[in-house]
Design a protein around this motif. Structure first.
Motif, PDB file in Angstrom:
ATOM      1  N   LEU A 109       0.815  -1.211   0.000  1.00 40.88           N
ATOM      2  CA  LEU A 109       0.000   0.000   0.000  1.00 40.88           C
ATOM      3  C   LEU A 109       0.852   1.265   0.000  1.00 40.88           C
ATOM      4  CD1 LEU A 109      -2.922  -0.936   2.440  1.00 40.88           C
ATOM      5  CD2 LEU A 109      -2.849  -1.113  -0.054  1.00 40.88           C
TER       6      LEU A 109
ATOM      7  N   GLU B  77      -6.579   0.486   6.961  1.00 38.00           N
ATOM      8  CA  GLU B  77      -6.617   1.917   7.275  1.00 38.00           C
ATOM      9  C   GLU B  77      -6.582   2.190   8.773  1.00 38.00           C
ATOM     10  OE1 GLU B  77      -9.335   2.766   3.290  1.00 38.00           O
ATOM     11  OE2 GLU B  77     -10.164   3.107   5.295  1.00 38.00           O
TER      12      GLU B  77
ATOM     13  N   TYR C 127       0.208   1.560   8.072  1.00 35.31           N
ATOM     14  CA  TYR C 127      -0.413   1.704   6.757  1.00 35.31           C
ATOM     15  C   TYR C 127      -1.042   3.081   6.598  1.00 35.31           C
ATOM     16  CZ  TYR C 127       0.275  -3.292   6.083  1.00 35.31           C
ATOM     17  OH  TYR C 127       0.836  -4.534   5.947  1.00 35.31           O
TER      18      TYR C 127
ATOM     19  N   LEU D 289      -0.046   5.577   3.539  1.00 37.51           N
ATOM     20  CA  LEU D 289      -1.088   6.072   2.653  1.00 37.51           C
ATOM     21  C   LEU D 289      -1.044   7.596   2.582  1.00 37.51           C
ATOM     22  CD1 LEU D 289      -4.067   3.732   3.625  1.00 37.51           C
ATOM     23  CD2 LEU D 289      -2.874   3.792   1.432  1.00 37.51           C
TER      24      LEU D 289
ATOM     25  N   SER E  74       1.623   8.639   0.435  1.00 36.48           N
ATOM     26  CA  SER E  74       1.272   8.364  -0.961  1.00 36.48           C
ATOM     27  C   SER E  74       0.228   9.335  -1.491  1.00 36.48           C
ATOM     28  CB  SER E  74       0.746   6.928  -1.098  1.00 36.48           C
ATOM     29  OG  SER E  74       1.691   5.980  -0.647  1.00 36.48           O
TER      30      SER E  74
ATOM     31  N   ALA F 227      -2.815   9.537  -0.457  1.00 35.64           N
ATOM     32  CA  ALA F 227      -4.043   8.763  -0.603  1.00 35.64           C
ATOM     33  C   ALA F 227      -4.935   8.975   0.618  1.00 35.64           C
ATOM     34  CB  ALA F 227      -3.721   7.279  -0.760  1.00 35.64           C
TER      35      ALA F 227
ATOM     36  N   ARG G 167      -7.919   6.951   1.049  1.00 32.99           N
ATOM     37  CA  ARG G 167      -8.327   5.584   1.367  1.00 32.99           C
ATOM     38  C   ARG G 167      -7.292   4.617   0.815  1.00 32.99           C
ATOM     39  NH1 ARG G 167     -13.705   4.662   2.625  1.00 32.99           N
ATOM     40  NH2 ARG G 167     -12.777   2.765   3.511  1.00 32.99           N
ATOM     41  N   ALA G 168      -7.256   3.412   1.376  1.00 34.25           N
ATOM     42  CA  ALA G 168      -6.314   2.411   0.877  1.00 34.25           C
ATOM     43  C   ALA G 168      -6.580   2.093  -0.589  1.00 34.25           C
ATOM     44  CB  ALA G 168      -6.404   1.144   1.726  1.00 34.25           C
TER      45      ALA G 168
ATOM     46  N   ASP H  31      -7.281   4.033  -2.825  1.00 35.56           N
ATOM     47  CA  ASP H  31      -6.757   5.071  -3.712  1.00 35.56           C
ATOM     48  C   ASP H  31      -5.425   4.672  -4.342  1.00 35.56           C
ATOM     49  OD1 ASP H  31      -8.939   6.648  -3.122  1.00 35.56           O
ATOM     50  OD2 ASP H  31      -7.898   7.848  -1.615  1.00 35.56           O
ATOM     51  N   VAL H  32      -4.672   3.773  -3.693  1.00 35.09           N
ATOM     52  CA  VAL H  32      -3.397   3.332  -4.269  1.00 35.09           C
ATOM     53  C   VAL H  32      -3.560   2.046  -5.072  1.00 35.09           C
ATOM     54  CG1 VAL H  32      -2.033   4.439  -2.463  1.00 35.09           C
ATOM     55  CG2 VAL H  32      -2.677   2.032  -2.205  1.00 35.09           C
TER      56      VAL H  32
END
Length: 307
Positions: free
Chosen positions: A183, A238, A243, A247, A250, A252, A254-255, A257-258
């Protein structure tokens, strides 16, 4: 760049038989590696050993065994046996695990995880390289009053860590052969994870580490439906701080989103982004959430990219 898949057949009538069939299909599609998660169900080193025997040529790996609730002597024995069974095609992944699963499942305090990882890796490296250990740490002791080697696994086992935070990356760069980030999007890899890992390896005078990026992804035309399924499938992660942090790095929310979801052109472009961000290997996971047709379509593309 090696391209592989994480295999999950936990809902099949017989998980081992179904996993072997999936691995055969993955290899036929041109994929180079198959990886197996570890929770409280199937033993992933055994699963990897069986698949490696049944599907010659396919690299197999564990992603990843938590260091809490395990001991280096036992994990070394599992890993070396899998390595002998596959004639050198097994890759051992370790993880810190989570506070929730550690304390709820094992009844162990999730205390000093980085110190435990360092000691675990130090003892495990001795065992996998020499079959002996004489390690006495603050948290772990590992000695070998009798040899712990497994004939047929004399070249040792590549060790990777599911590391993404600064401290875990430092330990992994010093003591492991690479990492298994999950993630972590290209931005987090390029700006935070790969530089920290590389610097730690260089400071320890070790070779450039592998970066095996585990990426949830599916080739499909029904992007909205599959992304909604991915949102539900990945929501668990999440609530885990490590994580949630990666995220955010990244960019992002929400998870999902990646997650890499789209047609062949879209997915191929995203795989290239991971490569450009420093991933030496890309492993797609979660392809089973979109059904067999989309899974096969995904694997066909990944097989082309692997070649």
């Amino acid at each position: 760049m090696t391209v592989g898949v994480a295999l999950n057949a936990a809902d099949a009538p017989n998980q081992v038989d179904a996993t072997v069939r999936l691995a055969q299909e993955a290899a036929a599609a041109g994929l180079r590696s198959a990886w197996f998660g570890q929770t409280f169900g199937a033993d992933s080193p055994q699963l990897a050993a069986i698949v490696g025997r049944e599907v010659p040529g396919l690299q197999v790996g564990t992603s990843a065994i938590p260091v809490f609730g395990r001991h280096p002597l036992l994990v070394a024995g599992q890993a070396l046996t899998a390595q002998a069974a596959t004639h050198g095609r097994y890759h051992l992944g370790l993880a810190l695990g989570t506070k929730l699963l550690t304390e709820t499942g094992f009844g162990l305090p999730f205390a000093r995880p980085i110190a435990r990882l360092r000691e675990f890796l130090t003892a495990l490296r001795q065992l996998t390289q020499t079959g002996t250990a004489d390690f006495h740490g603050e948290l772990l002791t590992a000695t070998t009053p009798v040899p712990a080697r497994v004939p047929g696994a004399d070249d040792g086992v590549p060790i990777l860590v599911a590391a993404m935070g600064p401290q875990a990356l430092r330990v992994s760069g010093e003591l492991a052969d690479g990492i298994l980030p999950y993630l972590a999007g290209p931005r987090a890899l390029a700006d935070h994870i790969v530089p920290a890992l590389t610097a730690a390896a260089e400071a320890a005078d070790r070779p450039a580490p592998r970066v095996v990026a585990l990426v949830p992804g599916v080739v499909t035309d029904d992007v909205d439906t599959v992304r909604q399924k991915a949102t539900e499938y990945l929501a668990f992660y999440e609530q885990i701080p490590s994580y949630a942090r990666v995220l955010e790095l990244s960019n992002a929310r929400r998870a999902s989103d990646v997650a890499v979801i789209g047609d062949e052109k879209t997915v191929a472009a995203e795989v290239r982004r991971y490569r450009d961000a420093g991933a030496t290997e890309v492993v797609f996971s979660g392809t089973e959430i979109a059904g067999d047709e989309n899974r096969r379509r995904t694997w066909a593309l990944l097989g082309e990219l692997a070649s």
